[in-house]
Structure formats: structure tokens, C-alpha cells
Motif scaffolding. Structure first.
Motif, PDB file in Angstrom:
ATOM      1  N   ALA A  37      -4.113  10.866  -4.394  1.00 39.64           N
ATOM      2  CA  ALA A  37      -2.882  10.512  -3.687  1.00 39.64           C
ATOM      3  C   ALA A  37      -1.673  10.581  -4.624  1.00 39.64           C
ATOM      4  O   ALA A  37      -0.612  11.091  -4.253  1.00 39.64           O
ATOM      5  CB  ALA A  37      -3.011   9.124  -3.071  1.00 39.64           C
ATOM      6  N   GLN A  42      -0.773  16.165  19.258  1.00 39.63           N
ATOM      7  CA  GLN A  42      -2.029  15.548  18.837  1.00 39.63           C
ATOM      8  C   GLN A  42      -2.479  14.548  19.895  1.00 39.63           C
ATOM      9  O   GLN A  42      -1.662  14.004  20.646  1.00 39.63           O
ATOM     10  CB  GLN A  42      -1.836  14.827  17.501  1.00 39.63           C
ATOM     11  CG  GLN A  42      -1.454  15.748  16.342  1.00 39.63           C
ATOM     12  CD  GLN A  42      -2.626  16.554  15.822  1.00 39.63           C
ATOM     13  OE1 GLN A  42      -3.489  16.059  15.125  1.00 39.63           O
ATOM     14  NE2 GLN A  42      -2.659  17.836  16.168  1.00 39.63           N
ATOM     15  N   MET A  80      -3.910  14.469   6.367  1.00 37.02           N
ATOM     16  CA  MET A  80      -3.854  13.750   5.096  1.00 37.02           C
ATOM     17  C   MET A  80      -5.163  13.023   4.814  1.00 37.02           C
ATOM     18  O   MET A  80      -5.706  13.087   3.695  1.00 37.02           O
ATOM     19  CB  MET A  80      -2.698  12.747   5.120  1.00 37.02           C
ATOM     20  CG  MET A  80      -2.571  11.901   3.868  1.00 37.02           C
ATOM     21  SD  MET A  80      -2.087  12.859   2.415  1.00 37.02           S
ATOM     22  CE  MET A  80      -0.354  13.177   2.802  1.00 37.02           C
ATOM     23  N   THR A  81      -5.701  12.349   5.815  1.00 33.41           N
ATOM     24  CA  THR A  81      -6.932  11.564   5.624  1.00 33.41           C
ATOM     25  C   THR A  81      -8.097  12.437   5.199  1.00 33.41           C
ATOM     26  O   THR A  81      -8.795  12.147   4.214  1.00 33.41           O
ATOM     27  CB  THR A  81      -7.292  10.818   6.914  1.00 33.41           C
ATOM     28  OG1 THR A  81      -6.267   9.863   7.210  1.00 33.41           O
ATOM     29  CG2 THR A  81      -8.623  10.078   6.773  1.00 33.41           C
ATOM     30  N   ASP A 139      -0.452  11.430  21.439  1.00 31.98           N
ATOM     31  CA  ASP A 139       0.999  11.628  21.520  1.00 31.98           C
ATOM     32  C   ASP A 139       1.493  11.406  22.946  1.00 31.98           C
ATOM     33  O   ASP A 139       0.822  11.784  23.921  1.00 31.98           O
ATOM     34  CB  ASP A 139       1.386  13.054  21.090  1.00 31.98           C
ATOM     35  CG  ASP A 139       1.269  13.296  19.601  1.00 31.98           C
ATOM     36  OD1 ASP A 139       1.004  12.322  18.860  1.00 31.98           O
ATOM     37  OD2 ASP A 139       1.437  14.443  19.175  1.00 31.98           O
ATOM     38  N   ASP A 191       1.014  15.261   8.612  1.00 30.84           N
ATOM     39  CA  ASP A 191       0.154  14.774   9.683  1.00 30.84           C
ATOM     40  C   ASP A 191      -0.909  13.827   9.113  1.00 30.84           C
ATOM     41  O   ASP A 191      -1.558  14.131   8.111  1.00 30.84           O
ATOM     42  CB  ASP A 191      -0.527  15.969  10.367  1.00 30.84           C
ATOM     43  CG  ASP A 191      -1.490  15.551  11.448  1.00 30.84           C
ATOM     44  OD1 ASP A 191      -1.045  15.211  12.548  1.00 30.84           O
ATOM     45  OD2 ASP A 191      -2.712  15.569  11.164  1.00 30.84           O
ATOM     46  N   LYS A 192      -1.108  12.683   9.751  1.00 32.97           N
ATOM     47  CA  LYS A 192      -1.978  11.639   9.199  1.00 32.97           C
ATOM     48  C   LYS A 192      -3.449  12.058   9.167  1.00 32.97           C
ATOM     49  O   LYS A 192      -4.163  11.753   8.210  1.00 32.97           O
ATOM     50  CB  LYS A 192      -1.800  10.346   9.981  1.00 32.97           C
ATOM     51  CG  LYS A 192      -0.444   9.689   9.764  1.00 32.97           C
ATOM     52  CD  LYS A 192      -0.324   8.382  10.535  1.00 32.97           C
ATOM     53  CE  LYS A 192       1.050   7.733  10.291  1.00 32.97           C
ATOM     54  NZ  LYS A 192       1.204   6.475  11.070  1.00 32.97           N
ATOM     55  N   ARG A 193      -3.918  12.732  10.208  1.00 32.97           N
ATOM     56  CA  ARG A 193      -5.320  13.155  10.226  1.00 32.97           C
ATOM     57  C   ARG A 193      -5.570  14.183   9.127  1.00 32.97           C
ATOM     58  O   ARG A 193      -6.591  14.137   8.440  1.00 32.97           O
ATOM     59  CB  ARG A 193      -5.696  13.738  11.582  1.00 32.97           C
ATOM     60  CG  ARG A 193      -5.675  12.730  12.715  1.00 32.97           C
ATOM     61  CD  ARG A 193      -5.946  13.374  14.068  1.00 32.97           C
ATOM     62  NE  ARG A 193      -7.350  13.698  14.234  1.00 32.97           N
ATOM     63  CZ  ARG A 193      -7.852  14.928  14.213  1.00 32.97           C
ATOM     64  NH1 ARG A 193      -7.057  15.972  13.958  1.00 32.97           N
ATOM     65  NH2 ARG A 193      -9.133  15.150  14.383  1.00 32.97           N
ATOM     66  N   ARG A 249       4.803  12.662   2.489  1.00 31.85           N
ATOM     67  CA  ARG A 249       5.029  11.478   3.328  1.00 31.85           C
ATOM     68  C   ARG A 249       5.317  11.847   4.777  1.00 31.85           C
ATOM     69  O   ARG A 249       5.227  10.990   5.660  1.00 31.85           O
ATOM     70  CB  ARG A 249       6.160  10.631   2.736  1.00 31.85           C
ATOM     71  CG  ARG A 249       5.754   9.912   1.450  1.00 31.85           C
ATOM     72  CD  ARG A 249       6.889   9.128   0.818  1.00 31.85           C
ATOM     73  NE  ARG A 249       6.438   8.405  -0.373  1.00 31.85           N
ATOM     74  CZ  ARG A 249       6.276   8.958  -1.565  1.00 31.85           C
ATOM     75  NH1 ARG A 249       6.539  10.251  -1.735  1.00 31.85           N
ATOM     76  NH2 ARG A 249       5.840   8.237  -2.591  1.00 31.85           N
ATOM     77  N   GLN A 250       5.666  13.093   5.018  1.00 27.80           N
ATOM     78  CA  GLN A 250       5.931  13.561   6.378  1.00 27.80           C
ATOM     79  C   GLN A 250       4.705  14.256   6.994  1.00 27.80           C
ATOM     80  O   GLN A 250       4.771  14.718   8.131  1.00 27.80           O
ATOM     81  CB  GLN A 250       7.105  14.544   6.367  1.00 27.80           C
ATOM     82  CG  GLN A 250       8.362  14.030   5.686  1.00 27.80           C
ATOM     83  CD  GLN A 250       8.909  12.781   6.343  1.00 27.80           C
ATOM     84  OE1 GLN A 250       8.938  12.677   7.567  1.00 27.80           O
ATOM     85  NE2 GLN A 250       9.329  11.826   5.529  1.00 27.80           N
ATOM     86  N   SER A 306      -8.212   5.643  20.021  1.00 25.59           N
ATOM     87  CA  SER A 306      -8.115   6.386  18.766  1.00 25.59           C
ATOM     88  C   SER A 306      -9.486   6.485  18.098  1.00 25.59           C
ATOM     89  O   SER A 306     -10.251   5.511  18.086  1.00 25.59           O
ATOM     90  CB  SER A 306      -7.125   5.687  17.826  1.00 25.59           C
ATOM     91  OG  SER A 306      -7.058   6.359  16.592  1.00 25.59           O
TER      92      SER A 306
END
Length: 448
Positions: A309, A396, A281-282, A399, A277-279, A274-275, A438
């Protein structure tokens, strides 16, 4: 290729030079000559140049790929008790900066029912290598016997190893000649080189991560798409279902770049997703979903992504990664004692922004080369790497930073190396007063 039925390499070269199509049987004989030395360096170079200018059809590409695959051992999974329809699947990335996806991807897929025999490479130039990262872990053996490799895949679900001399040996000589004859950039030859090594692992399905941007070998999305489409065509012609994702490498992937620092980020990703990096993770979950769906381990992409997931969030993938590391000689208590095992360089300095603003872009290749200059990468394939140097807390795109905030943290062996890296990283990152638009990390999917 002659009236007497004798194979003459020069006649095959002539056929391709004049725009003709080479027969699969002749391609097989030529590759056999690359392997046993009966075809000369000059003839290999000449064929490479004719292919560079005239290209290859999908059938020619498939024939070249399979001949190079068959130049060495090809793993027969039925020998090790795998069913004919077992979901044996792998992923290949064309390389980038901070690309540690394989490290979490293989255990996620294994936790969801796939079998991942991943044959990975070392870093070269500005890009990092999965094997170099894993060798940051004391005791990790990247070159087990094929029997041991198969046993780990069967019992753990995944194993990440390096290419041995027994797997696609023709590619090593072919690539070496291409490297000194300005023919590396040939898309048909890149395709055959990638696929011959991957298919020697006896895959039933393959997912490609083809990167574009300032940190990729293919700097434009157009070039990357051309390569991705060719790989999908040739792999499918070789009876290996393949999907390719075009992913953005215009910034560091995740928040670290180096070797041990990327193992730290991998552990954090697996234990505290859950912590993450979103990119990162995707792209990891998307690749996992395609691997699971394409191999038949899960019924479709949506179900597969949900399963991936859940496996990550509930810690199942973390368990698989720990088992794989231990099975290949690494410590069984890596998570508990990661700071004891993963030794970082002693000089730690921030790359201060110097002014306030939004990160609007970065020269990702320059950042990768800053890691190389620290000792964390190589430009010579035989060079050793320093596993303890690198970058953490990398900003990133998008930011917001203040003047006294870091764009990244540098881990170096001495002050001079740290200051050089600080200068390079700061120069590679653009700051502007307005946030940039983005962009998705997965730009296109090919082969669905």
C-alpha cells in the motif's frame, strides 16, 4: 512399458484408462513424444480423454507439469546473478473482464523487493489479455530475448512478456488437441497447462487468482475452488510454494474493459490510487501481499500488504511501471503524453440506464463479448484486436443510477458498432429498486 523395455504409448493409455497410476518416467517419455511428434494425435487425444474421466493424482499431475515445463527452456536465474533465495514470484489469473490487475501488481511487488518475471497471454473469447493491453502502448515489445527479459527483471524488478515457442512447447500441441476433442475442461490438464508455462520461468513461488462467476471460465465457486485446490496441490508437489485466491468475477473488474482504456485506468490507478476502484484495489493489494510473503520478500502477509500500500500511495510502483514500459521499447514519457500515445476510437456514446435504480447484477460474459464485437477481443487466436475500442465508466454492482445516467461509455469505430454494443451492455445489466447485498471480491484463500 513392455518386456523389452520399449516405451509403448498405448500401454500407458491403457493403464490410465483402467484406473491405474502412471509412472513419472512414462509421463516424461509421453510428453517428449508430444514435443518431437513421435506420439500421434490420436494417442494424445486418447490420453486426454482417459485423464478427463479418471483424473490424476497430485504426483501424476506434478510429473505431467514438470515434463511439460521441461519440454523447452527453463530459465535458470543463477545464470543472471540472482541468489538462490531471491524472491522470484509470479501471479496467474484464470481470466476475466476488465482484469488489468497484472499491470499494476507486477510493479507494486517489484517496488517492495520482489522480482516478477511475468509470462502472460492474449485474450480469447470473452476475456481480455494482458499482452493485448500492453501492445496498446506504441513500441512495447512483448517478446524480448530471454537474456533481455532477465536483465529487465534484474534492473527494474519486473517484466511482462508473452510465451515464446521455447517455453513449454509441449503444451501448445497438447492444448490444440484438447481443444478439438472436448477435453479442455479437465482440471488436471488445465492445471498442467497453466503451471508448465508459469514454472518455465524458474519461479520460487506462485500466487493464483482463480475467478468464478458470470465473467469467468469457471462459472461456479465450487468449480473454481476445485481447480484452485488442485493447482495448489500440484504446484506444491512440484516444489513451488503456491497460494490461490478465489475472486468474484460477477461484474467487470474496475471501470474499464478493452485494451487502451485499461492502460488509461492502470495509469490512473498508479498515479492517483486514492481515486481507484475499491474492488480493484482490494484484489491487487491482496495478491501483492501474498506474492511478497510467499516468496520471502516480506516476512508475513500483514507486513507485506502494508508495504504494498505504501509503495503504491507514494508513487514507487508508478515509477517501476514507467521504467518497465521504457525498458521494453515503450515511450519514456507515457504518463505525460498518454492521450497522444493511447489512441481511442472516435465514436463515443453512453449506455443510458433508461430507468432509475440500483445495479443489482450483470452478465459479465455478455459485456466481455460486447467488447469482442467492437473488435477489442478475439475468438480466433490468430485474429488481431483493435486496441482503441472498449468501455469506460462501467457501473458496479450496488451503484445507484438515474434514468438519464450512463451505465458505461462505449468507444467504437462507427455508429452501428456503437449502437450494437449499447444494446448488448444495457441488456446485460440488471436494475432493481433496492440495493443488493454487498459481497467480498476475495471469497477464499487456499494454501496458507
Amino acid at each position: 512399458m513392455s518386456d523389452a523395455g520399449v516405451f509403448l504409448p498405448q500401454e500407458m493409455i491403457r493403464t490410465k484408462r483402467d484406473g491405474g497410476t502412471i509412472e513419472a518416467a512414462d509421463i516424461q517419455k509421453f510428453v517428449a513424444g508430444i514435443t518431437d511428434g513421435s506420439v500421434t494425435d490420436g494417442q494424445v487425444a486418447a490420453l486426454a480423454m482417459t485423464i478427463f474421466f479418471n483424473g490424476m493424482t497430485p504426483d501424476e499431475g506434478a510429473a505431467l507439469t514438470l515434463a511439460m515445463r521441461d519440454s523447452g527452456d527453463v530459465i535458470d536465474w543463477s545464470k543472471y546473478g540472482f541468489a538462490a533465495d531471491a524472491p522470484i514470484v509470479d501471479k496467474h489469473s484464470t481470466g476475466g473482464v476488465g482484469d488489468k490487475v497484472s499491470l499494476m501488481l507486477a510493479p507494486i511487488v517489484a517496488a517492495c523487493g520482489g522480482f516478477v518475471p511475468m509470462i502472460s497471454g492474449r485474450g480469447l473469447g470473452h476475456t481480455g489479455g494482458t499482452l493485448d493491453k500492453l501492445e496498446s502502448i506504441p513500441g512495447y515489445d512483448p517478446y524480448p530475448s530471454i537474456d533481455r527479459f532477465a536483465e529487465i527483471v534484474k534492473t527494474v524488478g519486473c517484466s511482462i512478456i508473452g510465451q515464446t515457442g521455447d517455453l513449454a512447447p509441449a503444451d501448445k500441441r497438447f492444448y490444440g488437441i484438447r481443444d478439438v476433442t472436448a477435453t479442455v475442461e479437465s482440471i488436471p490438464l488445465i492445471t498442467a497447462s497453466i503451471l508448465s508455462k508459469k514454472l518455465s520461468a524458474g519461479l520460487r513461488a506462485l500466487v493464483m487468482d482463480v475467478k468464478f462467476g458470470s465473467g469467468a471460465f469457471m462459472d461456479s465457486d465450487k468449480k473454481a475452488e476445485e481447480l484452485a485446490r488442485n493447482i495448489v496441490r500440484v504446484a506444491n508437489a512440484a516444489d513451488v510454494p503456491t497460494t490461490a485466491l478465489l475472486t468474484d468475477m460477477n461484474q467487470v473488474l474496475g471501470r474499464t474493459a478493452g485494451n487502451a482504456v485499461e492502460i488509461f485506468e492502470t495509469i490512473d490507478f498508479l498515479l492517483e490510487p486514492r481515486q481507484a476502484d475499491k474492488r480493484l484495489m482490494t484484489v491487487t493489494l491482496d495478491l501483492a501481499a501474498h506474492m511478497l510473503a510467499l516468496s520471502g520478500a516480506q516476512p508475513n502477509f500483514d507486513v507485506a500488504r502494508d508495504k504494498a500500500a505504501v509503495a503504491l500511495m507514494k508513487g514507487k510502483a508508478a515509477e517501476v511501471f514507467a521504467k518497465m514500459v521504457a525498458a521494453q521499447g515503450g515511450p519514456a514519457d507515457l504518463y505525460e503524453k498518454k492521450h497522444d500515445y493511447l489512441k481511442l476510437a472516435p465514436v463515443v456514446k453512453p449506455v443510458l440506464a433508461g430507468k432509475a435504480g440500483f445495479i443489482s447484477g450483470m452478465d459479465t460474459r455478455a459485456i466481455g463479448m460486447a467488447v469482442v464485437a467492437l473488435g477489442g477481443g478475439r475468438t480466433d487466436p490468430s485474429a488481431k484486436v483493435d486496441h482503441g475500442v472498449g468501455l469506460t465508466e462501467v457501473c458496479q454492482v450496488g451503484d445507484r443510477v438515474e434514468a438519464d445516467e450512463p451505465l458505461a461509455m462505449v468507444y467504437a469505430r462507427d455508429d452501428a458498432a456503437a449502437e450494437a454494443a449499447i444494446k448488448s451492455v444495457r441488456a446485460a445489466i440488471d436494475l432493481k429498486p433496492v440495493a443488493p447485498e454487498s459481497k467480498p471480491i476475495v471469497a477464499l484463500t487456499i494454501g496458507e
